[in-house]
Design a protein around this motif. Structure first.
Motif, PDB file in Angstrom:
ATOM      1  N   VAL A 212      -1.669   2.948  -1.203  1.00  0.00           N
ATOM      2  CA  VAL A 212      -1.007   3.343  -2.459  1.00  0.00           C
ATOM      3  C   VAL A 212       0.504   3.375  -2.257  1.00  0.00           C
ATOM      4  CG1 VAL A 212      -3.009   4.481  -3.464  1.00  0.00           C
ATOM      5  CG2 VAL A 212      -1.449   5.823  -2.050  1.00  0.00           C
ATOM      6  N   ASP A 213       0.933   2.659  -1.223  1.00  0.00           N
ATOM      7  CA  ASP A 213       2.357   2.434  -0.961  1.00  0.00           C
ATOM      8  C   ASP A 213       3.177   3.715  -0.799  1.00  0.00           C
ATOM      9  OD1 ASP A 213       4.291   0.582  -0.355  1.00  0.00           O
ATOM     10  OD2 ASP A 213       5.035   0.417  -2.416  1.00  0.00           O
ATOM     11  N   HIS A 214       2.559   4.718  -0.246  1.00  0.00           N
ATOM     12  CA  HIS A 214       3.246   6.000   0.003  1.00  0.00           C
ATOM     13  C   HIS A 214       4.473   5.774   0.897  1.00  0.00           C
ATOM     14  CE1 HIS A 214       3.392  10.379   0.373  1.00  0.00           C
ATOM     15  NE2 HIS A 214       3.220  10.359   1.691  1.00  0.00           N
ATOM     16  N   TYR A 215       4.392   4.775   1.769  1.00  0.00           N
ATOM     17  CA  TYR A 215       5.515   4.501   2.680  1.00  0.00           C
ATOM     18  C   TYR A 215       6.802   4.271   1.890  1.00  0.00           C
ATOM     19  CZ  TYR A 215       7.943   2.648   6.809  1.00  0.00           C
ATOM     20  OH  TYR A 215       8.827   2.457   7.853  1.00  0.00           O
ATOM     21  N   HIS A 216       6.667   3.585   0.762  1.00  0.00           N
ATOM     22  CA  HIS A 216       7.864   3.339  -0.054  1.00  0.00           C
ATOM     23  C   HIS A 216       8.006   4.341  -1.192  1.00  0.00           C
ATOM     24  CE1 HIS A 216       7.079  -0.767   1.715  1.00  0.00           C
ATOM     25  NE2 HIS A 216       8.287  -0.478   2.132  1.00  0.00           N
ATOM     26  N   MET A 217       6.897   4.969  -1.577  1.00  0.00           N
ATOM     27  CA  MET A 217       6.949   5.821  -2.779  1.00  0.00           C
ATOM     28  C   MET A 217       6.853   7.311  -2.448  1.00  0.00           C
ATOM     29  SD  MET A 217       4.649   3.452  -5.329  1.00  0.00           S
ATOM     30  CE  MET A 217       5.103   4.330  -6.825  1.00  0.00           C
ATOM     31  N   TYR A 218       7.071   7.668  -1.178  1.00  0.00           N
ATOM     32  CA  TYR A 218       6.846   9.061  -0.773  1.00  0.00           C
ATOM     33  C   TYR A 218       7.746  10.030  -1.544  1.00  0.00           C
ATOM     34  CZ  TYR A 218      11.086   9.054   2.097  1.00  0.00           C
ATOM     35  OH  TYR A 218      12.389   8.995   2.500  1.00  0.00           O
TER      36      TYR A 218
ATOM     37  N   ALA B 127      -4.038  10.869   4.613  1.00  0.00           N
ATOM     38  CA  ALA B 127      -3.992  10.318   5.973  1.00  0.00           C
ATOM     39  C   ALA B 127      -3.209   9.013   5.918  1.00  0.00           C
ATOM     40  CB  ALA B 127      -5.395  10.058   6.495  1.00  0.00           C
ATOM     41  N   ALA B 128      -2.465   8.747   6.989  1.00  0.00           N
ATOM     42  CA  ALA B 128      -1.535   7.609   6.995  1.00  0.00           C
ATOM     43  C   ALA B 128      -2.188   6.314   6.532  1.00  0.00           C
ATOM     44  CB  ALA B 128      -0.946   7.441   8.396  1.00  0.00           C
ATOM     45  N   TYR B 129      -3.299   5.943   7.165  1.00  0.00           N
ATOM     46  CA  TYR B 129      -3.877   4.639   6.847  1.00  0.00           C
ATOM     47  C   TYR B 129      -4.327   4.561   5.390  1.00  0.00           C
ATOM     48  CZ  TYR B 129      -6.314   0.255   6.989  1.00  0.00           C
ATOM     49  OH  TYR B 129      -6.682  -1.040   6.717  1.00  0.00           O
ATOM     50  N   GLN B 130      -4.719   5.696   4.844  1.00  0.00           N
ATOM     51  CA  GLN B 130      -5.283   5.699   3.498  1.00  0.00           C
ATOM     52  C   GLN B 130      -4.234   5.679   2.392  1.00  0.00           C
ATOM     53  OE1 GLN B 130      -8.073   9.059   4.849  1.00  0.00           O
ATOM     54  NE2 GLN B 130      -9.288   7.997   3.337  1.00  0.00           N
ATOM     55  N   VAL B 131      -2.987   6.040   2.743  1.00  0.00           N
ATOM     56  CA  VAL B 131      -1.958   6.066   1.682  1.00  0.00           C
ATOM     57  C   VAL B 131      -0.745   5.181   1.940  1.00  0.00           C
ATOM     58  CG1 VAL B 131      -2.491   8.362   0.755  1.00  0.00           C
ATOM     59  CG2 VAL B 131      -0.838   8.173   2.632  1.00  0.00           C
ATOM     60  N   GLU B 132      -0.360   5.024   3.191  1.00  0.00           N
ATOM     61  CA  GLU B 132       0.967   4.456   3.442  1.00  0.00           C
ATOM     62  C   GLU B 132       1.150   3.000   3.045  1.00  0.00           C
ATOM     63  OE1 GLU B 132       2.022   5.118   7.521  1.00  0.00           O
ATOM     64  OE2 GLU B 132       2.270   7.279   7.234  1.00  0.00           O
ATOM     65  N   GLY B 133       0.214   2.140   3.422  1.00  0.00           N
ATOM     66  CA  GLY B 133       0.464   0.694   3.261  1.00  0.00           C
ATOM     67  C   GLY B 133       1.505   0.285   4.294  1.00  0.00           C
ATOM     68  N   ALA B 134       2.365  -0.686   3.925  1.00  0.00           N
ATOM     69  CA  ALA B 134       3.426  -1.144   4.853  1.00  0.00           C
ATOM     70  C   ALA B 134       2.869  -1.335   6.251  1.00  0.00           C
ATOM     71  CB  ALA B 134       4.592  -0.140   4.858  1.00  0.00           C
ATOM     72  N   TRP B 135       1.746  -2.024   6.331  1.00  0.00           N
ATOM     73  CA  TRP B 135       0.985  -2.048   7.582  1.00  0.00           C
ATOM     74  C   TRP B 135       1.691  -2.789   8.709  1.00  0.00           C
ATOM     75  CZ3 TRP B 135      -1.895  -6.115  10.087  1.00  0.00           C
ATOM     76  CH2 TRP B 135      -1.694  -7.371   9.517  1.00  0.00           C
ATOM     77  N   ALA B 136       2.654  -3.653   8.351  1.00  0.00           N
ATOM     78  CA  ALA B 136       3.335  -4.403   9.417  1.00  0.00           C
ATOM     79  C   ALA B 136       4.851  -4.319   9.238  1.00  0.00           C
ATOM     80  CB  ALA B 136       2.863  -5.841   9.401  1.00  0.00           C
TER      81      ALA B 136
ATOM     82  N   ALA C 179       1.047   7.808  11.771  1.00  0.00           N
ATOM     83  CA  ALA C 179       0.421   6.589  12.296  1.00  0.00           C
ATOM     84  C   ALA C 179       0.984   6.335  13.695  1.00  0.00           C
ATOM     85  CB  ALA C 179       0.723   5.410  11.376  1.00  0.00           C
ATOM     86  N   TRP C 180       0.125   6.468  14.685  1.00  0.00           N
ATOM     87  CA  TRP C 180       0.506   6.303  16.100  1.00  0.00           C
ATOM     88  C   TRP C 180       1.218   4.959  16.300  1.00  0.00           C
ATOM     89  CZ3 TRP C 180      -3.725   7.675  20.307  1.00  0.00           C
ATOM     90  CH2 TRP C 180      -3.195   7.506  21.597  1.00  0.00           C
ATOM     91  N   SER C 181       0.706   3.918  15.645  1.00  0.00           N
ATOM     92  CA  SER C 181       1.281   2.585  15.886  1.00  0.00           C
ATOM     93  C   SER C 181       2.627   2.368  15.175  1.00  0.00           C
ATOM     94  CB  SER C 181       0.297   1.484  15.507  1.00  0.00           C
ATOM     95  OG  SER C 181       0.017   1.534  14.135  1.00  0.00           O
ATOM     96  N   ARG C 182       3.085   3.346  14.391  1.00  0.00           N
ATOM     97  CA  ARG C 182       4.486   3.302  13.930  1.00  0.00           C
ATOM     98  C   ARG C 182       5.405   3.881  15.013  1.00  0.00           C
ATOM     99  NH1 ARG C 182       4.714   1.702   8.840  1.00  0.00           N
ATOM    100  NH2 ARG C 182       3.071   2.399   7.464  1.00  0.00           N
ATOM    101  N   ILE C 183       4.887   4.872  15.728  1.00  0.00           N
ATOM    102  CA  ILE C 183       5.710   5.585  16.714  1.00  0.00           C
ATOM    103  C   ILE C 183       5.728   4.805  18.038  1.00  0.00           C
ATOM    104  CG2 ILE C 183       6.034   7.803  17.913  1.00  0.00           C
ATOM    105  CD1 ILE C 183       6.230   7.934  14.780  1.00  0.00           C
TER     106      ILE C 183
END
Ligand code: BG6
Length: 482
Positions: free
Chosen positions: A58-64, A20-29, A84-88
């Protein structure tokens, strides 16, 4: 049922894993993203284990790319992830954020490059904080239109490449934890009236999104994922059996009936009316729920555990129950509604360190119940073991996870033999990730990630666990070699 020979898993079975986005992505801002309700909630002292956040996750946003490459090497057939709705829509509505859309374009394309089927969850709990600020999010009917606008943006952008859609993840959990247990945002306690109204809004958001998707892509496959904990009566006493019927109407069918039939269970609704907490319907809602239900393609099931149900007298246990969020076995507290049911521990089953029953047969049981009641295909969208993993000589020997998954897959195979139409099995989770309330110590992944609760800890290095190599074989043999 007993069959002399197993027919096994279907040829095109989707062996998968989820996140799930919040649990893996990071890059919150980053890249225009604004905070979600979780970005705010985790900053309230005492809300999460050791104040952990998903700021970096786990920085999936950069390490996908590395993560998807590992999936490909494993032979994974489908990757279930959320957007993540708040990215869109950083403000929930209004201006769309192209950089956010681009990220998921890239992720989807990366999956497709390796023939991994992207299975997209539209909503896995990270509501844009802006909508909470504008009108209290799910509590206000306006959420329905904003949700459908967001979902439709995704369908239009990705629908040419994404066929499998899960609209809501565990509506029962995010509403129960949000408005009854005060454990998820917005952190309200026992606000029953709002809880049922919020659920009605979520059902409407689900239903209208299903219709919007089918309008654009009639061949898409769609459903929502329910956290199903099938119930066993503790005895053959009629009052225990009756308590179990009550529990199922209020705790399971209340959601699954709406997804599959487009209506609430009659006795549950009568009960809520008697308490004055039944949801308010707007004109046309009942018809929309029905129409959407006729278009749903599968029941999404997140299966972790079963529960035991016993009659609870009027002077009995009165508690919403207490979760164990520390990993100290035996610290969970019993739930009970006086005059109806209580949920004692099942002495026949082992538990995890977080007091979740381990019940592989419960998975077959869940599939059979759903098949009998709804006759719908099933996507197992989550199943897995949260455990403490220890690095030994740079490796993780997670034989306990292999055993857990093996036993569940064996039962799932029997469910296929029984005639249940299982389309996919996604383990929770692919990499280790943030457990919302349990930090980074409760690990689920096939791939270990080097980090702990401290935001500055670890290299984020990915290390495939023993279970990674085991699942590779399972996929190669379509579940024949377990
Ligand atoms: C499900 C959720 O409830 O279970 C996941 O969809 C979650 O997001 C998973 O992480 C496991 O729960 P927990 O509390 O052990 O992280």
């Amino acid at each position: 049922m007993y069959f002399k020979e197993s027919t096994g898993f279907p040829k095109d079975f989707l062996w998968g894993s989820a996140s799930a986005a919040y649990q893996v992505e990071g890059a919150w801002a980053e890249d225009g993203k604004k905070p979600s309700v979780w970005d705010k909630f985790v900053r309230i002292p005492g809300k999460t284990f050791k104040a952990t956040t998903g700021d970096k996750a786990v920085d999936h946003y950069h390490m996908y790319k590395e993560d998807v490459r590992l999936m490909a090497e494993m032979g994974l057939k489908t990757y279930r992830f959320s957007i993540a709705w708040s990215r869109i829509y950083p403000d929930g509505n209004g201006q769309v954020n192209e950089k956010g859309l681009q990220f998921y374009d890239d992720l989807i394309n990366e999956c497709l490059k390796y023939n991994i089927v992207p299975m997209v969850t539209v909503y896995h709990w990270d509501l844009p904080q802006a909508l909470e600020d504008q009108y209290h999010g799910w509590e206000d009917r306006r959420i329905v239109d904003d949700f459908v606008n967001y979902a439709t943006t995704l369908f239009k952008r990705y629908g040419d490449r994404v066929k499998h859609w899960i609209i809501l993840n565990e509506q029962n959990v995010f509403t129960g934890h949000g408005w009854m247990l005060a454990k998820h945002p917005p952190g309200k306690f026992k606000d029953m009236k709002t809880y049922y109204q919020v659920n009605h809004h979520a059902f409407m958001a689900h239903a209208k999104s299903v219709l919007a998707l089918k309008e654009l892509y009639p061949d898409a496959l769609v459903g929502s994922s329910f956290a199903y904990g099938p119930a066993y009566a503790v005895s053959d006493k009629p009052e225990d059996q009756m308590a179990c019927v009550d529990y199922e109407d209020l705790k399971s069918y209340y959601w699954m009936d709406v997804y599959a039939y487009g209506r609430y269970p009659r006795s549950a609704m009568k009960y809520l009316e008697s308490l004055g907490v039944a949801p308010h319907f707007e004109e046309g809602d009942a018809e929309i729920l029905k129409e959407a239900a006729s278009k749903v393609d599968f029941m999404g099931v997140n299966y972790y555990k079963t529960c035991s149900i016993e009659y609870n007298p009027l002077d009995g246990v009165d508690s919403l129950g207490g979760e164990n969020n520390t990993g100290k076995k035996g610290t969970a507290e019993m739930e009970g509604v006086p005059g109806m049911y209580k949920v004692p521990a099942n002495k026949n089953l082992p538990t995890t360190d977080w007091d979740w029953t381990i019940d592989p047969m419960g998975l077959r049981f869940a599939c059979r119940k759903i098949t009998s009641r709804y006759d719908l295909p099933i996507v197992i969208s989550e199943n897995g073991l949260g455990a403490f993993d220890k690095l030994e000589d740079g490796k993780i020997h997670d034989s306990y996870r292999i055993e857990y998954l093996r036993n569940h897959i064996e039962e799932l195979k029997k469910a296929c033999d029984d005639g249940c139409r299982i389309l996919a099995y996604c383990t929770w989770s692919y990499t280790d990730l943030l457990s919302w309330l349990n930090g980074y110590q409760k690990r689920y992944g096939f791939v270990y990630v080097d980090r702990d609760e401290d935001e500055n800890s670890g290299t984020l290095k990915r290390i495939p666990k023993d279970s990674y190599y085991w699942y590779k074989k399972v996929i190669e043999t379509n579940g024949e070699e377990l």
